[in-house]
Scaffold this motif. Structure first.
Motif, PDB file in Angstrom:
ATOM      1  N   MET A  28     -33.884 -37.683  62.954  1.00 43.77           N
ATOM      2  CA  MET A  28     -34.762 -38.580  63.333  1.00 43.77           C
ATOM      3  C   MET A  28     -35.047 -39.375  61.935  1.00 43.77           C
ATOM      4  SD  MET A  28     -35.587 -38.710  66.535  1.00 43.77           S
ATOM      5  CE  MET A  28     -37.397 -39.686  66.341  1.00 43.77           C
ATOM      6  N   THR A  29     -34.849 -38.752  60.636  1.00 39.23           N
ATOM      7  CA  THR A  29     -34.856 -39.370  59.410  1.00 39.23           C
ATOM      8  C   THR A  29     -33.942 -40.500  59.346  1.00 39.23           C
ATOM      9  OG1 THR A  29     -36.047 -37.576  58.481  1.00 39.23           O
ATOM     10  CG2 THR A  29     -35.192 -39.229  57.111  1.00 39.23           C
ATOM     11  N   TRP A  30     -32.780 -40.155  59.892  1.00 40.22           N
ATOM     12  CA  TRP A  30     -31.429 -40.959  59.564  1.00 40.22           C
ATOM     13  C   TRP A  30     -31.716 -42.207  60.418  1.00 40.22           C
ATOM     14  CZ3 TRP A  30     -26.390 -39.450  62.362  1.00 40.22           C
ATOM     15  CH2 TRP A  30     -25.279 -40.647  62.158  1.00 40.22           C
ATOM     16  N   LEU A  31     -32.197 -41.954  61.837  1.00 42.10           N
ATOM     17  CA  LEU A  31     -32.511 -43.100  62.619  1.00 42.10           C
ATOM     18  C   LEU A  31     -33.474 -44.016  62.094  1.00 42.10           C
ATOM     19  CD1 LEU A  31     -32.194 -41.461  66.085  1.00 42.10           C
ATOM     20  CD2 LEU A  31     -30.328 -42.876  65.175  1.00 42.10           C
ATOM     21  N   ALA A  32     -34.611 -43.335  61.486  1.00 35.31           N
ATOM     22  CA  ALA A  32     -35.734 -44.200  60.948  1.00 35.31           C
ATOM     23  C   ALA A  32     -35.078 -45.152  59.923  1.00 35.31           C
ATOM     24  CB  ALA A  32     -36.707 -43.365  60.590  1.00 35.31           C
ATOM     25  N   TRP A  33     -34.288 -44.524  58.890  1.00 35.59           N
ATOM     26  CA  TRP A  33     -33.726 -45.255  57.718  1.00 35.59           C
ATOM     27  C   TRP A  33     -32.852 -46.518  58.499  1.00 35.59           C
ATOM     28  CZ3 TRP A  33     -34.102 -46.659  53.250  1.00 35.59           C
ATOM     29  CH2 TRP A  33     -33.133 -47.085  52.500  1.00 35.59           C
ATOM     30  N   GLU A  34     -31.965 -46.193  59.493  1.00 38.42           N
ATOM     31  CA  GLU A  34     -31.137 -47.187  59.926  1.00 38.42           C
ATOM     32  C   GLU A  34     -32.125 -48.393  60.628  1.00 38.42           C
ATOM     33  OE1 GLU A  34     -28.623 -45.416  62.902  1.00 38.42           O
ATOM     34  OE2 GLU A  34     -27.079 -45.355  61.608  1.00 38.42           O
ATOM     35  N   ALA A  35     -33.240 -47.891  61.168  1.00 40.96           N
ATOM     36  CA  ALA A  35     -34.152 -48.841  61.942  1.00 40.96           C
ATOM     37  C   ALA A  35     -34.664 -49.728  60.850  1.00 40.96           C
ATOM     38  CB  ALA A  35     -35.209 -48.144  62.609  1.00 40.96           C
ATOM     39  N   TRP A  36     -35.153 -49.088  59.572  1.00 35.21           N
ATOM     40  CA  TRP A  36     -35.941 -49.719  58.517  1.00 35.21           C
ATOM     41  C   TRP A  36     -34.942 -50.833  57.955  1.00 35.21           C
ATOM     42  CZ3 TRP A  36     -40.869 -49.323  57.190  1.00 35.21           C
ATOM     43  CH2 TRP A  36     -41.079 -50.114  55.756  1.00 35.21           C
ATOM     44  N   GLN A  37     -33.639 -50.475  57.734  1.00 42.42           N
ATOM     45  CA  GLN A  37     -32.761 -51.542  57.287  1.00 42.42           C
ATOM     46  C   GLN A  37     -32.161 -52.484  58.168  1.00 42.42           C
ATOM     47  OE1 GLN A  37     -29.501 -48.488  55.784  1.00 42.42           O
ATOM     48  NE2 GLN A  37     -30.203 -49.148  53.798  1.00 42.42           N
ATOM     49  N   GLY A  38     -32.408 -52.342  59.552  1.00 39.75           N
ATOM     50  CA  GLY A  38     -32.000 -53.204  60.502  1.00 39.75           C
ATOM     51  C   GLY A  38     -30.865 -52.739  61.085  1.00 39.75           C
TER      52      GLY A  38
END
Length: 203
Positions: A81-91
């Motif tokens: 979930m942290t990885w997905l959150a990081w990807e979402a934050w970066q676009g």
């Protein structure tokens, strides 16, 4: 008892993050019409269902062997979930992170099926996140299939909305200033879910 509401929310957060499936469906529908988009949705849904079923089988067999694995799976789910959150934050957050198909022929359903069936991130998400919403973290095959059905249903409803409202959705997806706010809001929500997974692992 399965926490279907919690699981559905986790799936919804991930599926709402703009990604290749979304972009492909909107572009395909605008270029070739709703019939092409609906065909692609069929393939995507079948691919996601097959992927989820295989993931459920793997999770139910492995976790049933050793209860000590449940803590490790909780930590892995938090990392996911942290990885997905990081990807979402970066676009770069994705509904189904695989290469977007570019076949302009009549094989959209097959393309959607294969890409989602062979999507390793979707499988990892399901294997790690699903047990977090089941008491003891050791899902049975039947429980897993129920959650798989919920996951595929949510994804398909979102995809149908995209195809049926392609013109309006395209404008929303292309408005980067609005998309940025949405993505980062989803990223923060996913981080909150990750923190909950960690607290469960060490409770």
């Amino acid at each position: 008892m399965i926490d279907l509401a919690g699981f559905a929310l986790a799936v919804l957060l991930v599926e709402l993050t703009p990604g290749p499936n979304m972009g492909w469906l909107v572009t395909l529908t605008l270029a070739e019409g709703r019939r092409a988009g609906l065909g692609a949705i069929t393939g995507i849904a079948l691919g996601l269902a097959a992927n989820a079923a295989l993931s459920v089988l793997a999770a139910s067999l492995v976790l049933a062997q050793d209860g000590g694995l449940t803590r490790a799976v909780s930590v892995l789910a938090a990392a996911m979930m942290t990885w997905l959150a990081w990807e979402a934050w970066q676009g770069a957050g994705e509904s189904s992170p695989a290469a977007t198909p570019r076949d302009g022929g009549k094989r959209h359903a097959l393309a959607g099926f294969v890409i989602n069936l062979l999507n390793p991130k979707a499988a990892l998400f399901f294997v790690t996140v699903m047990p977090q919403f089941i008491p003891g973290g050791r899902p049975s095959f039947a429980q897993g299939l129920t959650m798989a059905a919920v996951s595929v249903t949510i994804a398909t409803l979102i995809h149908l909305t995209l195809v049926l409202g392609a013109e309006r959705v395209r404008g929303m997806l292309m408005a980067e200033h609005r998309a940025l706010v949405v993505r980062r809001g989803l990223a923060l929500a996913m981080l909150a879910v990750a923190a909950w997974f960690v607290s469960k692992a060490f409770a």
